[in-house]
Scaffold this motif. Structure first.
Motif, PDB file in Angstrom:
ATOM      1  N   UNK A 193       0.805  -1.230   0.000  1.00 59.73           N
ATOM      2  CA  UNK A 193       0.000   0.000   0.000  1.00 59.73           C
ATOM      3  C   UNK A 193       0.837   1.278   0.000  1.00 59.73           C
ATOM      4  N   UNK A 194       1.936   1.359   0.782  1.00 58.30           N
ATOM      5  CA  UNK A 194       2.718   2.603   0.762  1.00 58.30           C
ATOM      6  C   UNK A 194       3.534   2.791  -0.512  1.00 58.30           C
ATOM      7  N   UNK A 195       3.647   1.758  -1.345  1.00 58.21           N
ATOM      8  CA  UNK A 195       4.502   1.811  -2.533  1.00 58.21           C
ATOM      9  C   UNK A 195       5.750   0.974  -2.303  1.00 58.21           C
ATOM     10  N   UNK A 196       6.225   0.328  -3.362  1.00 49.31           N
ATOM     11  CA  UNK A 196       7.356  -0.594  -3.229  1.00 49.31           C
ATOM     12  C   UNK A 196       8.626   0.112  -2.769  1.00 49.31           C
ATOM     13  N   UNK A 197       8.837   1.332  -3.248  1.00 53.33           N
ATOM     14  CA  UNK A 197      10.062   2.057  -2.875  1.00 53.33           C
ATOM     15  C   UNK A 197      10.100   2.334  -1.376  1.00 53.33           C
ATOM     16  N   UNK A 198       8.945   2.699  -0.806  1.00 51.95           N
ATOM     17  CA  UNK A 198       8.873   2.981   0.625  1.00 51.95           C
ATOM     18  C   UNK A 198       9.147   1.713   1.423  1.00 51.95           C
ATOM     19  N   UNK A 199       8.545   0.612   0.990  1.00 43.90           N
ATOM     20  CA  UNK A 199       8.734  -0.666   1.689  1.00 43.90           C
ATOM     21  C   UNK A 199      10.205  -1.084   1.685  1.00 43.90           C
ATOM     22  N   UNK A 200      10.821  -0.963   0.535  1.00 46.29           N
ATOM     23  CA  UNK A 200      12.219  -1.380   0.412  1.00 46.29           C
ATOM     24  C   UNK A 200      13.139  -0.476   1.235  1.00 46.29           C
ATOM     25  N   UNK A 201      12.841   0.831   1.233  1.00 44.18           N
ATOM     26  CA  UNK A 201      13.689   1.787   1.941  1.00 44.18           C
ATOM     27  C   UNK A 201      13.660   1.552   3.454  1.00 44.18           C
ATOM     28  N   UNK A 202      12.534   1.068   3.973  1.00 41.82           N
ATOM     29  CA  UNK A 202      12.440   0.794   5.396  1.00 41.82           C
ATOM     30  C   UNK A 202      13.610  -0.084   5.852  1.00 41.82           C
ATOM     31  N   UNK A 203      13.946  -1.083   5.052  1.00 39.22           N
ATOM     32  CA  UNK A 203      15.038  -1.990   5.405  1.00 39.22           C
ATOM     33  C   UNK A 203      16.399  -1.391   5.057  1.00 39.22           C
ATOM     34  N   UNK A 204      16.504  -0.804   3.868  1.00 38.44           N
ATOM     35  CA  UNK A 204      17.807  -0.350   3.390  1.00 38.44           C
ATOM     36  C   UNK A 204      18.386   0.763   4.255  1.00 38.44           C
ATOM     37  N   UNK A 205      17.547   1.658   4.733  1.00 43.11           N
ATOM     38  CA  UNK A 205      18.096   2.762   5.529  1.00 43.11           C
ATOM     39  C   UNK A 205      18.569   2.300   6.900  1.00 43.11           C
ATOM     40  N   UNK A 206      18.243   1.064   7.245  1.00 38.27           N
ATOM     41  CA  UNK A 206      18.722   0.481   8.498  1.00 38.27           C
ATOM     42  C   UNK A 206      19.900  -0.466   8.271  1.00 38.27           C
ATOM     43  N   UNK A 207      20.483  -0.407   7.078  1.00 35.30           N
ATOM     44  CA  UNK A 207      21.698  -1.173   6.830  1.00 35.30           C
ATOM     45  C   UNK A 207      21.472  -2.611   6.426  1.00 35.30           C
TER      46      UNK A 207
END
Length: 994
Positions: A193-207
């Motif tokens: 629902x938030x968009x794939x980029x948002x979902x992926x960034x949740x993990x990536x910005x935490x390393x």
């Protein structure tokens, strides 16, 4: 499988999740310790145990009834129809492999110190439309409706991802980082629902590295209210992604989806299963451990997502190192002005390990930048004529580059005009021709790439400069590589086999990092002890020191390149001796050497016998939490905007509220790494205008020495003990009557080093006298901000006074010099600012280029602290109040100890230093160690500092530094243990004096 109404019934959401788990190879869970978050009725935990034979599966759920049902389902599947255990091929049952526990995400594992190898989770990702409902106490007796809502909705978690309904996932990931093993894997269901980029960034910005295992579309549960997402869209530019039915391929926003569903339509959304693994797990764990310990509010600023692995490989270890530093130290320790000893040791270690050049920390001097290093060397040597590589001369003073005086000057004549710089092309044969013809005293040059590969060009330069008695500074910045496979370098080849000749030094600016192209530190290598010591003193006088955070950054890079190497694996290089000189090399001019020798500067200390420093203007009191948070956030952020580093409005507000200093459109704001660099430039402006710099007796000794070193014309203004060695109208008037073009230095409101305060009335009278004589005033507020006895003191209100005086005298001006060091308790973070209201002076100031300016990370830190100060946040105000109280108590303790030991102490109201006179000691004798021998010394003003240093290890400043006959300076902002040690040293000294 048993289900009840208060728990989530298995459906498309969890079935898709299990399909994603199936995409992994069979070894994914084999013999691993696994936790499932939001286990519901336990079916996925049981299925994992049955299919993949993990060592243990912990099924966790916040719903107590879900845990009970899970246990029931476990027994239903672990026992046969006769109630007997069902054993697998390893002779284990599901009861051996699975446990269920009530747990808020991973709290059970954290509380029981369980390390996990796999974490899987299928948890809610929509904010509850009724937030108050989520704040109820979770108990087994709660209503079915409330417990069921836990399966559909999540509450606000305090993460930036809350706005997308992903706050609970974000918290689960961060908790997972703390308990997962370094090579562990986390797998989560993510609604699209938030968009794939948002979902992926949740993990990536935490390393975390992310791999999408599986994606499909599922119908939105009819009983899930998405109105919270509609509200988010209403208040932000973000648009969620839904689809009309399962076959629609064009996304629609939450508002459209809500309306369509209300009209009876079915809406769907993408559903993905993400598998993620920590990149550089040990470092990322350290970063999150730091954030958990009181810094959660800055976790939203953290961004560990990098497209380029080389950037990640550089920045993540530094953030981990910085987190460790900020967590472990209560204050930034004293570091020599010539550079942190650790940093200098890392540089020399890199040179020994990778280039086989046998250097030590005592061959390396650290500078803020290459430009500063070159200018400082030229000011130290004060050559008649210098030839400088045209690529290195652009930031040198304009006066040097326009002078045509290449003939020898009169002996003893050393002014700005005495140095002439001739620019030369970066080509060794042309440079050599110029050297032969012009016979300069100093040459500063780099090398072309093709010339740097072999040592022949370097040797040619060494020979020709040696022959004519010229000093050589060779810049290798363009050819120095921070790499485990550095390219061949002719200079280092030469140095591996031969010592660096005494007339030569190597200059290197560190700019080649992957993250911050404008973060610079420079170092100079010299194997001649005299030039090494002189450069150490020069950087202290002209710059103060180099940013400790910048040294930390490059130190971390050097450490990463050295950490995996076996120590002393290579035998030390065998070097041949230096060639015999054929001509005397240009030394230091007499006046410069004399000034450096007389200046009371930093004392070199060994690691084995650390000294107690009561001779430095630095606070070693605990670093406040807002300062730690701002420092870390400045590096944790990416893509910082210009407005986030613009400190001007905050500085304007600070000086307006603190001093009433007026700012208008003509006011120039100038920033530097520290106030010392700004003061040095003001001294050069004074010299350029033909002025006389006037210091009151009782001024900061380092500033006076810096002005002398720069060859300023100096006058001393008398002060008297009756008024605490303050300036008065009478004494100032009497002095200025005989001085042409006076530049008056005034430290205030806190006077350094006496610790007294100028009242608003007193400073107004002094400024009126200065205006009468058309003086330029340097008003130094750097040491103000920590007043512990303000009886009778009122805040300055300079606005009306300066407006009145400036309107009647256009030649009069007041330049305000300051820093945040004491005002905001920034610990070891230095930041200097200068405000100039006189356009002609602004132009003169900028003609002296090469000012070392603070990096954007420092400006970001400063802006955050200024904003906190303006908000009058309780934690900062409390810390400032506590430290003022500490300093007030320290003053009383030190005063009592000194008086009990026979010292006469001057009263103080503020600042970090006090003055005392060793009256009872003068004329008495003490035995001190000098090398291997013991010497009996008769004490007087000139040797009291050395006597105390050698006999007790306590560093103070003598009367030569304070300028007040007989009075020594002691600073009080020490760490608790060091302050107690200092008091013991004072008592010990008394017992040693006969």
């Amino acid at each position: 499988m048993m289900v009840i109404p208060s728990i989530f019934i298995p459906e498309d959401w969890s079935f898709t999740f299990y399909e994603g788990l199936n995409r992994h190879p069979d070894s994914i869970f084999k013999d691993k310790t696994v936790a499932e978050l939001g286990c519901g009725n336990g079916w996925i935990s049981i299925a994992i145990a049955e299919k993949w034979s993990p060592l243990k599966v912990y099924g966790l759920d916040i719903n107590p009834r879900a845990v009970k049902i899970s246990w029931i389902n476990l027994y239903l599947n672990a026992l046969d129809e006769k109630g007997q255990p069902i054993y697998d091929g390893e002779n284990k049952t599901l009861l051996d492999r699975v446990e269920f526990h009530e747990s808020d995400l991973l709290s059970y594992c954290r509380d029981n110190q369980i390390e996990l190898e796999r974490i899987v989770g299928c948890i809610p990702q929509i904010l509850n439309p009724n937030p108050d409902a989520m704040s109820k106490m979770i108990t087994e007796n709660a209503s079915e409706e409330f417990l069921y809502s836990l399966s559909n909705y999540c509450a606000l978690q305090g993460f930036v991802e809350d706005q997308f309904g992903l706050g609970l996932i974000a918290r689960a990931v961060e908790e997972g980082i703390s308990v997962i093993k370094p090579l562990g894997i986390m797998i989560f269901n993510m609604g699209g629902r938030p968009g794939q980029a948002v979902c992926k960034r949740l993990f990536e910005r935490r390393g975390l590295r992310v791999n999408k295992l599986w994606q499909t579309k599922v119908l939105q549960a009819a009983d899930t209210d998405i109105s919270a997402l509609v509200e988010i869209e209403k208040n932000s530019p973000h648009r969620f992604e839904f689809f009309m039915g399962l076959v629609g391929d064009q996304p629609i926003c939450a508002r459209t989806a809500w309306a369509y569903a209300k009209a009876g339509g079915r809406i769907s959304h993408a559903l993905s299963v993400y598998s993620c693994q920590l990149r550089q797990p040990n470092q990322v764990k350290k970063i999150f451990e730091f954030l958990r310990n009181g810094f959660h509010d800055i976790s939203s600023s953290l961004d560990l997502s990098f497209e380029d692995d080389s950037v990640a490989d550089e920045k993540i270890p530094f953030l981990a190192y910085l987190a460790n530093v900020l967590k472990d130290i209560s204050f930034f320790p004293y570091e020599p002005p010539a550079g942190s000893r650790r940093f200098r040791s890392l540089i020399s270690g890199f040179m020994r390990t990778y280039h086989h050049v046998p250097l030590t920390a005592d061959n390396v001097v650290v500078f803020p930048s290459r430009t500063v290093a070159i200018e400082s060397a030229l000011r130290l040597l004060s050559p008649r004529l210098a030839i400088v590589d045209e690529q290195l001369s652009r930031h040198l003073p304009r006066q040097w580059l326009t002078s045509l005086n290449i003939e020898k000057t009169e002996i003893g004549k050393h002014s700005e005009e005495a140095i002439t710089v001739i620019e030369a092309p970066r080509q060794s044969d042309l440079m050599v021709e110029l050297i032969k013809r012009l016979k300069p005293e100093v040459v500063v040059t780099g090398m072309a790439q093709f010339e740097s590969v072999t040592s022949s060009s370097f040797e040619h330069l060494l020979d020709i400069t040696r022959e004519i008695g010229c000093r050589l500074f060779l810049d290798i910045s363009d050819h120095f590589e921070l790499s485990s496979l550095p390219s061949s370098n002719g200079v280092f080849k030469y140095l591996a086999g031969s010592p660096l000749p005494s007339h030569a030094a190597i200059v290197c600016g560190l700019l080649k990092n992957q993250v911050y192209t404008d973060l610079e530190v420079a170092f100079v290598i010299s194997e001649e002890e005299a030039i090494f010591k002189a450069l150490c003193k020069t950087v202290e006088l002209l710059q103060g020191n180099t940013s400790i955070i910048s040294q930390y950054y490059y130190g971390c890079l050097f450490h990463e390149l050295l950490a995996f190497q076996l120590a002393d694996r290579h035998p030390p290089s065998q070097r041949i001796g230096e060639k015999t000189r054929t001509s005397e090399v240009n030394g230091f001019i007499g006046s410069q050497k004399s000034i450096l020798d007389r200046a009371e500067l930093a004392v070199n200390e060994s690691d084995e016998s650390p000294l107690v420093h009561m001779d430095v203007d630095q606070s070693f009191l605990p670093i406040t939490r807002p300062v730690r948070a701002a420092i870390f956030e400045s590096f944790a952020r990416q893509n910082i905007t210009e407005s986030e580093t613009d400190v001007t409005s905050g500085i304007r507000q600070l000086i307006s509220s603190s001093y009433g200093y007026p700012c208008d459109s003509n006011t120039e704001f100038i920033y530097a790494d520290c106030t010392m660099a700004l003061f040095s430039k003001l001294v050069l402006c004074c010299i350029q205008e033909g002025g006389t710099l006037c210091f009151p007796i009782g001024s900061n000794g380092n500033l006076v020495s810096a002005a002398k070193f720069l060859n300023a014309k100096i006058a001393t203004i008398p002060t008297t003990p009756e008024v605490g060695y303050k300036l008065t109208e009478k004494t100032l008037t009497g002095s200025l009557e005989t001085i042409k073009k006076p530049w008056v230095y005034i430290s205030g409101p806190t006077i350094n080093p006496t610790g007294l305060l100028y009242t608003n009335e007193e400073i107004s009278k002094l400024l009126s006298v200065c205006a009468k004589f058309e003086a330029r005033v340097i008003l130094d507020t750097s040491f103000s901000g920590v007043e512990f006895n303000t009886t009778g003191f009122e805040d300055w209100k300079l606005g009306a006074t300066l407006d009145r005086l400036s309107s009647t005298n256009s030649a009069f001006s007041v330049s305000l010099l300051g820093g945040l060091f004491f005002k905001m308790l920034t610990g070891g973070i230095k930041f200097g600012f200068l405000l100039i209201n006189q356009p002609s002076l602004v132009e003169t100031f900028h003609s002296f280029a090469g000012l070392s300016k603070p990096h954007n990370t420092i400006k970001y830190t400063v802006k955050k602290l200024l904003d906190v100060g303006e908000e009058k946040r309780g934690d900062l105000l409390k810390a400032i109040s506590e430290q003022r109280e500490i300093l007030g108590n320290r003053y009383k303790q030190l005063k009592q100890t000194l008086q009990s030991c026979g010292w006469e102490v001057l009263e103080a109201q503020a600042g970090v230093s006090i003055l005392a006179k060793p009256s009872v000691y003068l004329g008495k004798t003490i035995k001190i160690n000098k090398g291997a021998s013991t010497q009996e010394v008769k004490l007087d003003d000139s040797n009291i500092r050395e006597a105390m240093l050698r006999s007790t290890g306590l560093c103070i400043n003598s009367a030569a530094w304070t300028g007040i006959p007989g009075y020594c300076r002691f600073t009080i902002a020490l760490e608790d243990g060091e302050f107690k040690r200092a008091l013991d040293c004072i008592s010990t000294f008394k017992s040693l004096v006969e």
